[in-house]
Design an enzyme around this catalytic site. Structure first.
Site, PDB file in Angstrom:
ATOM      1  N   GLN A 247       0.844  -1.201   0.000  1.00  0.00           N
ATOM      2  CA  GLN A 247       0.000   0.000   0.000  1.00  0.00           C
ATOM      3  C   GLN A 247       0.879   1.251   0.000  1.00  0.00           C
ATOM      4  O   GLN A 247       1.657   1.470   0.927  1.00  0.00           O
ATOM      5  CB  GLN A 247      -0.914   0.002   1.234  1.00  0.00           C
ATOM      6  CG  GLN A 247      -1.834   1.221   1.301  1.00  0.00           C
ATOM      7  CD  GLN A 247      -2.797   1.164   2.484  1.00  0.00           C
ATOM      8  OE1 GLN A 247      -2.748   0.251   3.313  1.00  0.00           O
ATOM      9  NE2 GLN A 247      -3.673   2.152   2.564  1.00  0.00           N
TER      10      GLN A 247
ATOM     11  N   HIS B 246      -8.191   2.241  -0.464  1.00  0.00           N
ATOM     12  CA  HIS B 246      -8.647   2.306  -1.862  1.00  0.00           C
ATOM     13  C   HIS B 246      -8.708   0.903  -2.422  1.00  0.00           C
ATOM     14  O   HIS B 246      -7.871   0.053  -2.113  1.00  0.00           O
ATOM     15  CB  HIS B 246      -7.733   3.188  -2.717  1.00  0.00           C
ATOM     16  CG  HIS B 246      -6.274   2.876  -2.593  1.00  0.00           C
ATOM     17  ND1 HIS B 246      -5.533   3.252  -1.489  1.00  0.00           N
ATOM     18  CD2 HIS B 246      -5.427   2.214  -3.414  1.00  0.00           C
ATOM     19  CE1 HIS B 246      -4.289   2.842  -1.645  1.00  0.00           C
ATOM     20  NE2 HIS B 246      -4.193   2.191  -2.801  1.00  0.00           N
TER      21      HIS B 246
END
Ligand code: AMP
Length: 123
Positions: free
Chosen positions: A98, A104
């Site tokens: 990430q 997201h």
């Protein structure tokens, strides 16, 4: 960890940075990834300050949770990858890869996305 309000998606949500918006509702926003890896590469994010799936699962309301899942499906249908197939990925933390510390979901499709994960022996 505390949420970093200066992360790039927080800035998009505040209108400080542009994005190519695809859709939104009260709780979630969908936009094009700036560096698409597949012909369809959308990002779907909650509007609330959630760093990861863990915070989201722990703290989001049922309405926020439902909104995000429904917007994921809507984006897939609007992008017409619902029939051909697609992949949804939420990279989480350092081992998950990430980069942006605001939850997201990637929606990838429009071609064969390929193996889910490389084996270490594949290099
Ligand atoms: P991840 O590595 O899972 O954190 O993914 C972060 C994603 O955000 C990458 O695919 C980037 O290309 C994308 N990205 C970074 N900045 C922007 C931006 N300003 N607008 C749209 N997508 C972005």
């Amino acid at each position: 960890m505390t949420y970093d309000p200066q992360n790039v998606f927080a800035r998009i949500l505040r209108g400080e940075l542009p994005c190519r918006k695809l859709d939104e509702d009260q709780h979630s926003l969908a936009f094009e990834d700036i560096h698409p890896l597949t012909p369809t590469h959308a990002l779907v994010i909650p509007k609330g300050p959630y760093e990861s799936l863990l915070d989201f699962a722990d703290q989001a309301s049922d309405a926020e949770l439902a909104s995000l899942v429904r917007l994921l499906a809507k984006v897939a249908r609007d992008k017409q990858v619902d029939r051909t197939g697609f992949r949804v990925i939420a990279n989480t933390g350092s081992d998950g890869g990430q980069d942006v510390p605001h939850l997201h979901f990637h929606v990838l499709g429009g071609r064969r996305v390929g193996p889910m994960v490389k084996r270490p022996s594949d290099g």
